[in-house]
Design a protein around this motif. Structure first.
Motif, PDB file in Angstrom:
ATOM      1  N   ASN A  40       0.828  -1.202   0.000  1.00  0.00           N
ATOM      2  CA  ASN A  40       0.000   0.000   0.000  1.00  0.00           C
ATOM      3  C   ASN A  40       0.860   1.249   0.000  1.00  0.00           C
ATOM      4  O   ASN A  40       0.589   2.216  -0.677  1.00  0.00           O
ATOM      5  CB  ASN A  40      -0.933   0.007   1.220  1.00  0.00           C
ATOM      6  N   GLN A  41       1.944   1.196   0.787  1.00  0.00           N
ATOM      7  CA  GLN A  41       2.825   2.342   0.871  1.00  0.00           C
ATOM      8  C   GLN A  41       3.500   2.592  -0.478  1.00  0.00           C
ATOM      9  O   GLN A  41       3.655   3.719  -0.913  1.00  0.00           O
ATOM     10  CB  GLN A  41       3.878   2.110   1.957  1.00  0.00           C
ATOM     11  N   SER A  42       3.869   1.507  -1.171  1.00  0.00           N
ATOM     12  CA  SER A  42       4.589   1.658  -2.428  1.00  0.00           C
ATOM     13  C   SER A  42       3.694   2.168  -3.546  1.00  0.00           C
ATOM     14  O   SER A  42       4.178   2.651  -4.544  1.00  0.00           O
ATOM     15  CB  SER A  42       5.206   0.321  -2.848  1.00  0.00           C
ATOM     16  N   THR A  43       2.381   2.052  -3.406  1.00  0.00           N
ATOM     17  CA  THR A  43       1.487   2.523  -4.458  1.00  0.00           C
ATOM     18  C   THR A  43       0.978   3.932  -4.190  1.00  0.00           C
ATOM     19  O   THR A  43       0.136   4.432  -4.937  1.00  0.00           O
ATOM     20  CB  THR A  43       0.280   1.573  -4.597  1.00  0.00           C
ATOM     21  N   THR A  44       1.451   4.564  -3.155  1.00  0.00           N
ATOM     22  CA  THR A  44       1.025   5.923  -2.851  1.00  0.00           C
ATOM     23  C   THR A  44       1.823   6.911  -3.682  1.00  0.00           C
ATOM     24  O   THR A  44       3.050   6.940  -3.611  1.00  0.00           O
ATOM     25  CB  THR A  44       1.208   6.233  -1.355  1.00  0.00           C
ATOM     26  N   ALA A  45       1.139   7.711  -4.479  1.00  0.00           N
ATOM     27  CA  ALA A  45       1.817   8.694  -5.314  1.00  0.00           C
ATOM     28  C   ALA A  45       2.346   9.835  -4.456  1.00  0.00           C
ATOM     29  O   ALA A  45       1.757  10.174  -3.425  1.00  0.00           O
ATOM     30  CB  ALA A  45       0.851   9.227  -6.370  1.00  0.00           C
ATOM     31  N   PRO A  46       3.471  10.450  -4.830  1.00  0.00           N
ATOM     32  CA  PRO A  46       3.972  11.613  -4.086  1.00  0.00           C
ATOM     33  C   PRO A  46       2.987  12.767  -4.158  1.00  0.00           C
ATOM     34  O   PRO A  46       2.158  12.837  -5.076  1.00  0.00           O
ATOM     35  CB  PRO A  46       5.285  11.942  -4.799  1.00  0.00           C
ATOM     36  N   ARG A  47       3.064  13.677  -3.195  1.00  0.00           N
ATOM     37  CA  ARG A  47       2.107  14.783  -3.098  1.00  0.00           C
ATOM     38  C   ARG A  47       2.829  16.126  -3.133  1.00  0.00           C
ATOM     39  O   ARG A  47       3.974  16.256  -2.695  1.00  0.00           O
ATOM     40  CB  ARG A  47       1.327  14.683  -1.783  1.00  0.00           C
ATOM     41  N   THR A  48       2.123  17.122  -3.625  1.00  0.00           N
ATOM     42  CA  THR A  48       2.624  18.484  -3.583  1.00  0.00           C
ATOM     43  C   THR A  48       2.288  19.093  -2.222  1.00  0.00           C
ATOM     44  O   THR A  48       1.589  18.486  -1.411  1.00  0.00           O
ATOM     45  CB  THR A  48       1.997  19.328  -4.702  1.00  0.00           C
ATOM     46  N   SER A  49       2.735  20.309  -1.989  1.00  0.00           N
ATOM     47  CA  SER A  49       2.496  20.955  -0.704  1.00  0.00           C
ATOM     48  C   SER A  49       1.015  21.219  -0.449  1.00  0.00           C
ATOM     49  O   SER A  49       0.586  21.325   0.699  1.00  0.00           O
ATOM     50  CB  SER A  49       3.268  22.277  -0.625  1.00  0.00           C
ATOM     51  N   ASP A  50       0.215  21.289  -1.523  1.00  0.00           N
ATOM     52  CA  ASP A  50      -1.225  21.505  -1.332  1.00  0.00           C
ATOM     53  C   ASP A  50      -2.015  20.202  -1.350  1.00  0.00           C
ATOM     54  O   ASP A  50      -3.242  20.210  -1.438  1.00  0.00           O
ATOM     55  CB  ASP A  50      -1.768  22.474  -2.383  1.00  0.00           C
ATOM     56  N   GLY A  51      -1.307  19.055  -1.303  1.00  0.00           N
ATOM     57  CA  GLY A  51      -1.968  17.767  -1.164  1.00  0.00           C
ATOM     58  C   GLY A  51      -2.370  17.084  -2.461  1.00  0.00           C
ATOM     59  O   GLY A  51      -2.920  15.982  -2.436  1.00  0.00           O
ATOM     60  N   LYS A  52      -2.072  17.694  -3.597  1.00  0.00           N
ATOM     61  CA  LYS A  52      -2.414  17.075  -4.879  1.00  0.00           C
ATOM     62  C   LYS A  52      -1.333  16.068  -5.283  1.00  0.00           C
ATOM     63  O   LYS A  52      -0.176  16.185  -4.887  1.00  0.00           O
ATOM     64  CB  LYS A  52      -2.546  18.147  -5.973  1.00  0.00           C
ATOM     65  N   PRO A  53      -1.691  15.049  -6.078  1.00  0.00           N
ATOM     66  CA  PRO A  53      -0.658  14.147  -6.592  1.00  0.00           C
ATOM     67  C   PRO A  53       0.387  14.931  -7.380  1.00  0.00           C
ATOM     68  O   PRO A  53       0.048  15.847  -8.127  1.00  0.00           O
ATOM     69  CB  PRO A  53      -1.438  13.200  -7.511  1.00  0.00           C
ATOM     70  N   ASP A  54       1.643  14.583  -7.180  1.00  0.00           N
ATOM     71  CA  ASP A  54       2.743  15.285  -7.829  1.00  0.00           C
ATOM     72  C   ASP A  54       3.194  14.481  -9.047  1.00  0.00           C
ATOM     73  O   ASP A  54       3.826  13.440  -8.919  1.00  0.00           O
ATOM     74  CB  ASP A  54       3.902  15.474  -6.852  1.00  0.00           C
ATOM     75  N   PHE A  55       2.866  14.972 -10.227  1.00  0.00           N
ATOM     76  CA  PHE A  55       3.213  14.283 -11.469  1.00  0.00           C
ATOM     77  C   PHE A  55       4.526  14.787 -12.060  1.00  0.00           C
ATOM     78  O   PHE A  55       4.921  14.360 -13.153  1.00  0.00           O
ATOM     79  CB  PHE A  55       2.107  14.469 -12.509  1.00  0.00           C
ATOM     80  N   SER A  56       5.208  15.690 -11.383  1.00  0.00           N
ATOM     81  CA  SER A  56       6.455  16.233 -11.908  1.00  0.00           C
ATOM     82  C   SER A  56       7.456  15.110 -12.165  1.00  0.00           C
ATOM     83  O   SER A  56       7.651  14.230 -11.323  1.00  0.00           O
ATOM     84  CB  SER A  56       7.052  17.247 -10.932  1.00  0.00           C
ATOM     85  N   GLY A  57       8.065  15.132 -13.331  1.00  0.00           N
ATOM     86  CA  GLY A  57       9.026  14.098 -13.688  1.00  0.00           C
ATOM     87  C   GLY A  57       8.987  13.843 -15.179  1.00  0.00           C
ATOM     88  O   GLY A  57       8.347  14.579 -15.944  1.00  0.00           O
ATOM     89  N   GLN A  70       4.982  20.633 -12.658  1.00  0.00           N
ATOM     90  CA  GLN A  70       3.671  20.900 -12.067  1.00  0.00           C
ATOM     91  C   GLN A  70       3.716  22.067 -11.093  1.00  0.00           C
ATOM     92  O   GLN A  70       4.478  22.068 -10.121  1.00  0.00           O
ATOM     93  CB  GLN A  70       3.175  19.641 -11.347  1.00  0.00           C
ATOM     94  N   GLY A  71       2.907  23.070 -11.377  1.00  0.00           N
ATOM     95  CA  GLY A  71       2.703  24.162 -10.447  1.00  0.00           C
ATOM     96  C   GLY A  71       1.268  24.147  -9.953  1.00  0.00           C
ATOM     97  O   GLY A  71       0.474  23.284 -10.342  1.00  0.00           O
TER      98      GLY A  71
END
Length: 274
Positions: free
Chosen positions: A32-49, A137-138
């Motif tokens: 479960n932990q490994s499938t958690t997407a990174p988050r931005t400071s405002d809590g949205k999924p971080d797709f940067s990359g 992502q901004g």
């Protein structure tokens, strides 16, 4: 004595079962932990990359067999790889006249495909071309930039701003639907294709994209395509996108204009007289 052995065996079995259950719980928690997407400071999924599709959709959106390429001298180097297709239902619902044009496009691919001329690929084609693309992502804007021809697009978040004109890459307005990034794309010109098989659209194209995180390293990409001038109904494509994780990965450049100049403009150049 028999009773004592039975109890001991039962207790041992219970201990083993408990160990298995605990191990499964720990393993499950790790998954479960490994499938958690990174988050931005405002809590949205971080797709940067940097992301890339791994399929043959750029050759043909529909399921297709491997076949010889158009340049016999290149042999297997430019032959068409087989693919299962990415279209829901494996059907693109063309209007009759548009279906005839699609067939004609396919037969004249080497002279008509905008990719060969190094034109902007459009949306959704940029996403599944055989080149990585970067997401920056901004909060108010998201930039997507492809290696191919320096193609890029800006996604304006939560706005009703209208496009000043039609464009190769369209006009992208984004919003969040839970953890899914939804992008509404309009204001296209009619000069891009969907693939090398001649699938095309008009200037009435409307695309709704959905980017849904599956893990830190995978996105599920969906695009619903609507164009009443070309298709009888909306249709959808779906595919995973993969995050590039090499330690030194970075966007490179494929500025292909100089490779296409002779093909496009060679007939306009004065040939030296002998």
């Amino acid at each position: 004595m028999r009773i004592r052995i039975g109890v001991a065996t039962l207790l041992a079995g219970a201990s083993v079962l408990a160990a298995i259950l605990v191990g499964a719980m720990i393993s499950g928690a790790g998954q479960n932990q490994s499938t958690t997407a990174p988050r931005t400071s405002d809590g949205k999924p971080d797709f940067s990359g940097i992301w890339q599709a791994m399929n043959s959709a750029n050759w043909d959106l529909l399921a297709h067999e491997a076949r010889r390429g158009p340049v016999i001298a290149l042999g297997a180097a430019f032959s068409v790889p087989a693919g299962p297709g990415v279209v829901e239902g494996n059907e693109i619902p063309y209007l009759p006249a548009a279906a005839a044009r699609k067939k004609e496009n396919a037969e004249n691919w080497l002279t008509r495909d905008p990719e060969i001329k190094c034109f902007m690929p459009g949306i959704p084609r940029m996403i599944y071309m055989p080149y990585p693309f970067q997401i920056i992502q901004g909060k108010d804007t998201i930039l997507m930039a492809s290696e191919f021809a320096s193609a890029s697009r800006t996604i304006r978040m939560n706005t009703r701003e209208k496009s000043p004109t039609d464009a190769w890459m369209g006009w992208s307005i984004g919003r969040w639907d839970g953890d899914t990034l939804v992008i509404d794309v309009t204001a296209f010109n009619d000069k891009t294709w969907f693939d090398r098989a001649g699938n095309f659209h008009s200037d009435a194209l409307h695309v709704v994209e959905r980017y849904t995180p599956m893990s830190p390293y995978h996105l599920m990409y969906e695009a619903t395509i609507e164009d009443p001038k070309v298709f009888t109904r909306p249709w959808k494509i779906r595919m995973p996108l993969y995050r590039r994780v090499e330690p030194d990965v970075q966007p490179l450049e494929f500025k292909c204009v100089e490779f296409a100049e002779e093909f496009i403009y060679g007939h306009l150049v004065d040939k030296p007289s002998k």
